[in-house]
Write a protein that holds these residues in place. Sequence first.
Motif, PDB file in Angstrom:
ATOM      1  N   MET A   1       0.947   4.413  -2.516  1.00 46.43           N
ATOM      2  CA  MET A   1       0.791   5.792  -2.070  1.00 46.43           C
ATOM      3  C   MET A   1       1.967   6.642  -2.506  1.00 46.43           C
ATOM      4  O   MET A   1       1.816   7.807  -2.855  1.00 46.43           O
TER       5      MET A   1
ATOM      6  N   GLU B   1       1.583   7.706  -5.934  1.00 44.84           N
ATOM      7  CA  GLU B   1       0.552   8.723  -6.089  1.00 44.84           C
ATOM      8  C   GLU B   1       1.034  10.093  -5.634  1.00 44.84           C
ATOM      9  O   GLU B   1       0.851  11.091  -6.316  1.00 44.84           O
ATOM     10  N   TYR B   2       1.660  10.143  -4.456  1.00 47.29           N
ATOM     11  CA  TYR B   2       1.945  11.438  -3.836  1.00 47.29           C
ATOM     12  C   TYR B   2       3.413  11.840  -3.890  1.00 47.29           C
ATOM     13  O   TYR B   2       3.764  12.935  -3.479  1.00 47.29           O
TER      14      TYR B   2
ATOM     15  N   LEU C   1       0.835  -1.208   0.000  1.00 42.80           N
ATOM     16  CA  LEU C   1       0.000   0.000   0.000  1.00 42.80           C
ATOM     17  C   LEU C   1       0.865   1.250   0.000  1.00 42.80           C
ATOM     18  O   LEU C   1       0.565   2.239  -0.679  1.00 42.80           O
TER      19      LEU C   1
ATOM     20  N   ILE D   1      -6.775   3.850  -1.204  1.00 42.21           N
ATOM     21  CA  ILE D   1      -5.541   3.240  -0.701  1.00 42.21           C
ATOM     22  C   ILE D   1      -5.134   3.886   0.614  1.00 42.21           C
ATOM     23  O   ILE D   1      -4.729   3.205   1.558  1.00 42.21           O
ATOM     24  N   LYS D   2      -5.295   5.206   0.684  1.00 42.54           N
ATOM     25  CA  LYS D   2      -4.932   5.894   1.922  1.00 42.54           C
ATOM     26  C   LYS D   2      -5.839   5.454   3.069  1.00 42.54           C
ATOM     27  O   LYS D   2      -5.369   5.185   4.181  1.00 42.54           O
TER      28      LYS D   2
ATOM     29  N   SER E   1      -7.389   2.624   3.337  1.00 39.08           N
ATOM     30  CA  SER E   1      -7.050   1.255   3.683  1.00 39.08           C
ATOM     31  C   SER E   1      -5.782   1.209   4.528  1.00 39.08           C
ATOM     32  O   SER E   1      -5.697   0.467   5.504  1.00 39.08           O
ATOM     33  N   PHE E   2      -4.809   2.055   4.162  1.00 38.56           N
ATOM     34  CA  PHE E   2      -3.564   2.061   4.942  1.00 38.56           C
ATOM     35  C   PHE E   2      -3.797   2.570   6.357  1.00 38.56           C
ATOM     36  O   PHE E   2      -3.264   2.002   7.321  1.00 38.56           O
TER      37      PHE E   2
ATOM     38  N   SER F   1      -6.497   6.731  -5.105  1.00 38.01           N
ATOM     39  CA  SER F   1      -5.543   7.130  -4.073  1.00 38.01           C
ATOM     40  C   SER F   1      -6.229   7.275  -2.718  1.00 38.01           C
ATOM     41  O   SER F   1      -5.664   6.903  -1.693  1.00 38.01           O
ATOM     42  N   ARG F   2      -7.473   7.784  -2.722  1.00 40.42           N
ATOM     43  CA  ARG F   2      -8.158   7.955  -1.436  1.00 40.42           C
ATOM     44  C   ARG F   2      -8.450   6.608  -0.788  1.00 40.42           C
ATOM     45  O   ARG F   2      -8.317   6.440   0.425  1.00 40.42           O
TER      46      ARG F   2
END
Lengths: 143, 111, 566
Positions: free
Chosen positions: B92, B95-96, B88, C157-158, C160-161, C154-155
């Motif tokens: 991320m 993405e960022y 994960l 995944i965030k 979930s993390f 992306s939201r």
Amino acid sequence: MKKEDRSEIVSITSRKLVPYILLFGLYLISYGHLSPGGGFQGGVVLGSGIILLSLSRGIFLTEKKFSSPKITFLEAFMITIFILLGIIGLIAGKSFLGNIFPLKKAGEIPTAGFIFLLNLVIGLKVGAGIILIFYSLCERQEE
Amino acid sequence: MEFYLTFLLFLIGIWGIISKENLIKKIIGLNIADSAVVLFFILIGHRYGSTAPIMEKGIKNVVDPLPQALMLTAIVIGICLTALALALVLKMYKEYQTLNISQIEKLAEDE
Amino acid sequence: MNSIPLFLIIIPLFAACLILLINFLKVNLKLIKLISLSSIIISLIIVGLSIIDILIKKETLIYNLGGWKEPLGICLYMDGLAWFSSFLGIIIALFSLIYSLKEKNYQYKFYFFFLILLAGMQGVILTNDIFNMFVFFEILSIASYILIAYSQESRAIKASFNYLLISGLGMSLFLLGIGLIYQGCGSLSLTQIGKTFSIGKGIPPFMFQLTISLIIVGIGIKAAFIPLHLWLPDAHAYAPTPISALLSGIIIKISFLAIWRIINIVEAINFQYLFLWIGSLTALMPVIWALSQTDIKKLLAYHSVSQMGFIIVSFGAGSTLSLTGSLYHLLNHSFFKSLLFFSMGAVIYATDIRDLRKLSGLFKKMPCVAISFLIGALSISGIPPFNGFVSKTLISASLKEHPLPFIFIFLASVGTVASFTKLMMIFLSKERIKNDNSGNFKEGEKAELFSNKIKKIPKTMVYPIVILSIICLLSGIFPFYIIKGISNFILLKDLSYSIKIYSSYNIEKSLFTFILGIFLYKFITTKYGKRISLRISQMELGLNNSLLLVIVSLIIFVIFDNIVKY
């Protein structure tokens, strides 16, 4: 990895070491019911042998031999076998995962019923799982 | 004494999870806390001067094998969790382009 | 007959493995869907078969795994409460699966993890060994992390993390609690723990307090009561819709029922009293956040937390009436929350818009969904004759001795009415081309909002919505059988006095709540109210704070007993 990047020492050492690591993993699996060891530990050792191979020879070469679909198939197959083994115990009139083989005295090799079989299945499954985790974290990003 | 050290290790892990900004360090903190719990379980089953629980002739004092067997399971679960968390984090990062949690939260708010 | 609990776990597990295996044969996705659907239906039949043994003969099914008896081996255990939650889980899973059949994005992996989630859920409910419970919790949560991040946005995944990290911390606390239990009484089977792990049997009081707090906080993260709920809105909102319904409808309740069982077994009455206060706060606080949300699924997710508060507060009150109310509300919330998530998911599927300010006038375009959503919204707001009204009446009747939680619950109901009126406006309001509600949108966006871009909703999505709304209506009209069933067959206690659900006082109270809620809605839509709700919606705590709150709540739980004494 390019060929000239590879260290000679690492390459040769790992080449000699990997068969023994795999053998040791199999030993841990097959004697798991008699001595320290077992499916999980042996499986992790098996997996780490392959990981060592791919660290030293490059993941590309390793993936040719132990391709990702093959390993996934192994993992899926083994977990199905595990559940089937459990159900066999149920069909034989005992409970789920109940022993179906005759038991012998402690210390003899085919003792502990079908724990050996379960260990073998679990070992192969865990080994496959570890390799798959490694592969998917190493996956090269297409950019 | 060992119990206190284990507890200290657990606290270090929790401190790492809470206070570190870097996502990878947070995962390392989680692993430290997990290891502390594993050590704690092993200590419960252990007695001084005892051997591995293989009942052969002449062996009397053995350690309690149950916590060890439990911890094997817990370790495997920990591996799965760590692998998933790292995957994960990889996504991320793509993405960022950063691993800092407060920056990621700021970027996510701006969207 | 004794092997029923075993089959409930291994049928989904085996089907999941089969899916993974036959995927190598390059089969059609239809076969995979068929396998997962039939496995859930078989589980449903098996649960149905056990109704005679468990509810009517009032037996407890015990199954020893591997033939090893209780203190040595792991055994599975199925009593009335376990039967209830298992049945509920399978029903909601069936609806979620039917709902997801026609979605094109879902590959074989989705169905695989869906079934793993189901197996983990059944395992948590049915096991009688606390370490085994931990393992099944981890199976359940790993499957749910993956499913939450399934869309790869992306939201998601965030979210979930965040869930992974908070719940990973919680699970290590839970494991530490298990270690302390094993040290204290040398056994992991829940029956043995109940016999030996208590202050009277030589466990030091502080140790007892610490152990139970560790376990409650560890599981409580999944049950999402305040202040452990901060991961939930994001995770439930950005998950795929069937998974949101499954998570909100059943997973948080399974975790709460696990806490329920552990508290019952070790007889920790103090904690039950603490849940009265935690529950009332949990009911009220998220409603404030929900009122300020603009994302339709996130609004529903905040309400999941709030409705959990209703369940928890009446668990805390502790009388037979309130426990019945708690279980009844749990049942109702599973139905109407999955209904609401399904219908909002259908709206998102059709329009691809999640922002409620951009949606309007949908009643004409999807009347079926709109009516079902209206039924769900009326149920969750507690308006007669829907099922939410019955359970909320039971809960507030049982809270008469506790005035402050009663007021909190009442305010939470008012807020619920207001925010569902807000949500209802996407169907009822007139189609507006010019979006004067907020100045946040660019000129180009307004024009393309509703230019007949609405996709047709497949029938497999509509059926679960309609069936669930019928269930909501029926269980509201005929509540007595369910109330009697819950109290007599599941709690095994008689409700000593009869309560009149549809008395004039109760109906007047709910109308009063409704009117207040409408006023609150009017207030939010004023300029001043909008400014406040914007301010509130920006006040979201980050990941670090939510991790810190886990530890803070652990400390509160540990020292709570001493606070009560002095």
